[in-house]
Design an enzyme around this catalytic site. Structure first.
Site, PDB file in Angstrom:
ATOM      1  N   ASP A   1      35.271  69.753  41.949  1.00 52.53           N
ATOM      2  CA  ASP A   1      35.899  68.637  42.651  1.00 52.53           C
ATOM      3  C   ASP A   1      36.676  69.083  43.884  1.00 52.53           C
ATOM      4  OD1 ASP A   1      35.041  67.565  40.199  1.00 52.53           O
ATOM      5  OD2 ASP A   1      36.584  66.014  40.256  1.00 52.53           O
TER       6      ASP A   1
ATOM      7  N   ARG B   1      52.356  69.293  35.768  1.00 54.20           N
ATOM      8  CA  ARG B   1      52.128  68.626  37.059  1.00 54.20           C
ATOM      9  C   ARG B   1      53.352  68.645  37.978  1.00 54.20           C
ATOM     10  NH1 ARG B   1      47.522  70.127  36.136  1.00 54.20           N
ATOM     11  NH2 ARG B   1      45.894  68.658  35.529  1.00 54.20           N
TER      12      ARG B   1
ATOM     13  N   ASP C   1      47.256  61.929  36.057  1.00 52.65           N
ATOM     14  CA  ASP C   1      47.663  63.016  36.942  1.00 52.65           C
ATOM     15  C   ASP C   1      47.931  62.558  38.370  1.00 52.65           C
ATOM     16  OD1 ASP C   1      47.761  64.941  35.023  1.00 52.65           O
ATOM     17  OD2 ASP C   1      45.766  65.737  35.396  1.00 52.65           O
TER      18      ASP C   1
ATOM     19  N   SER D   1      35.473  67.814  30.726  1.00 54.71           N
ATOM     20  CA  SER D   1      36.474  68.277  31.687  1.00 54.71           C
ATOM     21  C   SER D   1      37.552  69.060  30.944  1.00 54.71           C
ATOM     22  CB  SER D   1      37.099  67.066  32.400  1.00 54.71           C
ATOM     23  OG  SER D   1      38.159  67.477  33.231  1.00 54.71           O
TER      24      SER D   1
END
Length: 420
Positions: free
Chosen positions: A15, A94, A123, A187
Site C-alpha cells: 500500500d 498509532r 487507524d 492483513s
C-alpha cells in the site's frame, strides 16, 4: 512545480509503496518515515526501496524504548483492555508513530502528512487526531479517502497490478527486486506489543485461523511441558525488573523487560485471542491478536494492584481504566480528557509496588505469590486462627445495617404484590 512536501508514514509494503509513487505522480515531494516499534522488518531494504522509488528523504526512527515507556507502560498501569478482551496493541502504537511523524514534518517544513490507513478502519482516526492535536495547521492526505485514488485502486488486486506494471519497469532500470504478491491472504500489523491479523480470508467470522497464521506465539499444544517461573518487580505500577527463577536470567530496562516477557509468553503460547470488536467508525470487525508479554503483565499488574490499593480507590480506578481503553481505541490519546485520565491513573499507582511470582505454561499464566512493602494485606487481621484487632460481634450490627435496605425493599414489594 512541486505542490509541497509531504511526510508519508511508510512501511515498505504494498500500500505505502504504491502511495509513495502516486503522491509523486500528483506532484508532491515525498519524505518517507518508517518507525521501528519492534516489528520484524529489514529497515535498510525499506530505505533503499523508498529512495529508489523517488523519496526525497528517508527517516527510519527507532522508537522502541519510547513506545514502551510512554505508551505501553501507561496501558499497563490502566489494565487497559477494550471490550473485555483486546489489549490495544495497535491502538497504543498509532499515537507513538504519529507523534514522530509530526516532529519530522515540522522540522522539514512539510505542510502535509500522509498515511496508508483505509477509509473504513480505526487507524485513520488515530493517526489524524494525533496529527491535528500536535500540528493543528497540518494538512492530511489520506489516499484511501480520495476518489481519484480509491476509484483507481479498488483493492489490493488493483494495487498489485499497478505495482507490477510500474515495478517491472522499475526493476529493469534499477535492478532492485520488489515483490508484487502479498505475503499472506490477510492483513497483518506488527509491533513490540503484538501482532494483529484481519481482512482477506479472515473477514468470514466463522472461518478458523490457519495454523500457520501465528508468528509471535507457539501453539500452546506444541509449547514446552516445563513451566517458566518469573518474578516481576513493580514500582508505581510499572515493571522495573523481571527474573526467571528457573535459570536466573534478569532484565531491568523497559525495552529488555518487555521483550523478554514477549519471548517467554510467546514460547508458551500465551496471549492469543480471536474476537469480533466494535470499531469507532460504526462497524464490527473480526481481529486475531497475539499479545504475549502484555498478557503476562496484565495478570501480574492486576495482582499487585489489588494487593496494594485501597478498595474504593481501585473501584474508581477500574472505571478510569475502562474510559482510558475506550479513548485510546478511538484515537483520543492526545485529548484533554485522556490526559486527565492518565494523570488520575498515574496518581493511583503511587503505592503499587512489590514483586509477583507467576508461572507461564501451555498458554496460561498462573499467579504463585506476591510481596510488597506497601501491602494493605494484614495477615493477623484476616487470620481465622488469630482474633487480632477485630471484634466479631461488630459484624452483627454491620449486617443489620446493610439489611435495612433489603428488608424494606422486599417488605414493600410484598405489600405491593398483595394489593395487586
Amino acid at each position: 512545480m512541486s505542490k509541497g512536501k509531504v511526510v508519508l508514514a511508510y512501511s515498505g509494503g504494498l500500500d505505502t509503496s504504491c502511495i509513495l509513487v502516486w503522491l509523486k505522480e500528483q506532484g508532491y515531494d515525498v519524505i518517507t518515515y518508517l518507525a521501528n516499534i519492534g516489528q520484524d522488518e529489514d529497515f535498510e531494504a525499506a530505505r533503499k526501496k523508498a529512495e529508489s522509488l523517488g523519496a526525497k528523504k528517508v527517516f527510519i526512527e527507532d522508537l522502541r524504548t519510547e513506545f514502551v515507556e510512554d505508551f505501553i507502560w501507561p496501558a499497563v498501569q490502566a489494565n487497559a483492555v477494550y471490550e473485555d478482551r483486546y489489549l490495544l496493541g495497535t491502538a497504543v502504537a498509532r499515537p507513538c508513530i504519529a507523534r514522530r511523524q509530526v516532529e519530522i514534518a515540522r522540522r522539514e517544513g512539510a505542510q502535509y502528512v500522509s498515511h496508508g490507513a483505509t477509509g473504513k478502519g480505526n487507524d485513520q482516526i488515530r493517526f489524524e487526531l494525533t496529527c491535528y492535536a500536535l500540528y493543528p495547521e497540518v494538512k492530511i492526505i489520506a489516499p484511501w479517502r480520495i476518489p481519484e485514488f480509491y476509484n483507481r485502486f479498488r483493492g489490493r488486486t488493483d494495487l498489485m497490478e499497478y505495482k507490477h506494471n510500474y515495478f517491472t519497469t522499475f526493476i529493469f532500470i534499477h535492478g532492485i527486486p520488489v515483490p508484487v504478491t502479498p505475503r499472506a491472504p490477510w492483513s497483518m500489523d506488527a509491533n513490540l506489543m503484538h501482532i494483529s491479523y484481519e481482512s482477506g480470508i479472515l473477514e468470514n467470522p466463522k472461518s478458523r485461523a490457519p495454523a500457520d497464521l501465528y508468528l509471535m506465539t507457539k501453539n500452546p499444544e506444541d509449547s514446552p511441558n516445563v513451566q517458566d517461573v518469573l518474578e516481576i518487580e513493580f514500582k508505581k505500577g510499572v515493571p522495573v525488573k523481571v527474573t526467571n527463577m528457573n535459570d536466573g536470567i534478569s532484565k531491568n530496562t523497559a525495552l529488555d523487560v518487555f521483550s523478554y516477557l514477549n519471548e517467554i509468553g510467546g514460547k508458551h503460547g500465551v496471549g492469543r485471542i480471536d474476537i469480533v470488536e466494535n470499531r469507532f467508525i460504526g462497524m464490527k470487525s473480526r481481529g486475531i491478536y497475539e499479545t504475549p508479554g502484555g498478557t503476562v503483565l496484565l495478570k501480574a499488574h492486576l495482582d499487585i494492584e489489588t494487593f496494594t490499593m485501597d478498595k474504593e480507590v481501585r473501584r474508581i480506578k477500574q472505571g478510569l481504566g475502562i474510559k482510558f481503553s475506550e479513548l485510546v481505541y478511538n484515537g483520543f490519546w492526545y485529548s484533554p480528557e485522556c490526559n486527565f485520565v492518565r494523570h488520575c491513573i498515574a496518581k493511583s499507582q503511587e503505592n503499587v509496588e512489590g514483586k509477583v511470582q507467576l508461572s507461564v505454561l501451555k498458554g496460561q499464566v498462573y499467579i504463585l505469590g506476591r510481596e510488597s512493602p506497601k501491602s494493605l494485606y494484614n495477615e493477623e487481621l484476616v487470620s481465622m486462627d488469630v482474633q487480632g484487632d477485630y471484634d466479631p460481634c461488630d459484624a452483627s450490627g454491620f449486617i443489620r445495617i446493610n439489611a435495612v435496605r433489603l428488608r424494606e425493599h422486599h417488605r414493600l414489594q410484598g405489600l405491593s404484590s398483595t394489593k395487586q
